[in-house]
Scaffold this motif. Structure first.
Motif: not given
Length: 158
Positions: A143-154
Motif C-alpha cells: 500500500k505504501n509502495a516505494k516509488s521514485g524517479v531515476l535516470t539511465i543517462g546519455e
C-alpha cells in the motif's frame, strides 16, 4: 507457509519478533529477536534487451548496444547487484533528444518504448546522443509502495 514467514513491519527503526508455540496445551515463548527496520533503497534503471540482458551506459557492456536491441528494449528498475529482491514496475519514462539550443521530449507511459519513441530512434543517426530520463517506477505489492524517479543517462545511437 511451510517453514517460511513474511514479516511486514509497520514501525520504523526497530521491531521485536517473538516466536511462541503451543506445547502440552500451553502457549510458551521459545525466543525473541530484535531487528532494525530500514527503508528499501532505490533501484537503478536499465534497458532490458530482447535477449534478457540489462544495459546501461555505466556498465562494462555500455558500448555493445545494437540498434535492433535498442528498438526492442524495455526500461526496467532493479537492484544493480541483485542482493535484494523486489518487484518494480516502470510507469513512465522520457527520451530526450538535443534539438538546437533545447531538448525534444518523447514520453512513454509504461516501461515499453512508445511508437513515437521507436520512430524517433529509427531516424537517429549513428552516434547521435539521446537521454533516457525521468524513469518513474512503483514497487509492487505494498500500500505504501516505494516509488521514485531515476535516470539511465546519455546513450549514443548504435
Amino acid at each position: 507457509s511451510g517453514n517460511q514467514y513474511i514479516c511486514k513491519p509497520t514501525a520504523k527503526d526497530k521491531i521485536t519478533i517473538l516466536v511462541s508455540a503451543e506445547i502440552d496445551g500451553k502457549t510458551r515463548t521459545i525466543g525473541q529477536k530484535e531487528f532494525r527496520v530500514r527503508p528499501v533503497p532505490s533501484p537503478s534503471a536499465f534497458l532490458k534487451l530482447p535477449n534478457g540482458e540489462r544495459w546501461s551506459p555505466t556498465m562494462e557492456t555500455g558500448g555493445r548496444l545494437k540498434r535492433q536491441d535498442l528498438l526492442g528494449a524495455t526500461v526496467i528498475a532493479e537492484y544493480e547487484d541483485g542482493m535484494l529482491k523486489a518487484d518494480f514496475v516502470v510507469t513512465k519514462f522520457t527520451i530526450k533528444v538535443p534539438r538546437g539550443a533545447g531538448m525534444e521530449s518523447y514520453i512513454s507511459n509504461s516501461g515499453k518504448l512508445s511508437n513515437e519513441q521507436v520512430n524517433l530512434l529509427k531516424k537517429l543517426k549513428t552516434k547521435q546522443v539521446f537521454f533516457v530520463t525521468d524513469v518513474q517506477y512503483e514497487m509492487k505489492g505494498s500500500k505504501n509502495a516505494k516509488s521514485g524517479v531515476l535516470t539511465i543517462g546519455e546513450v549514443a545511437m548504435p
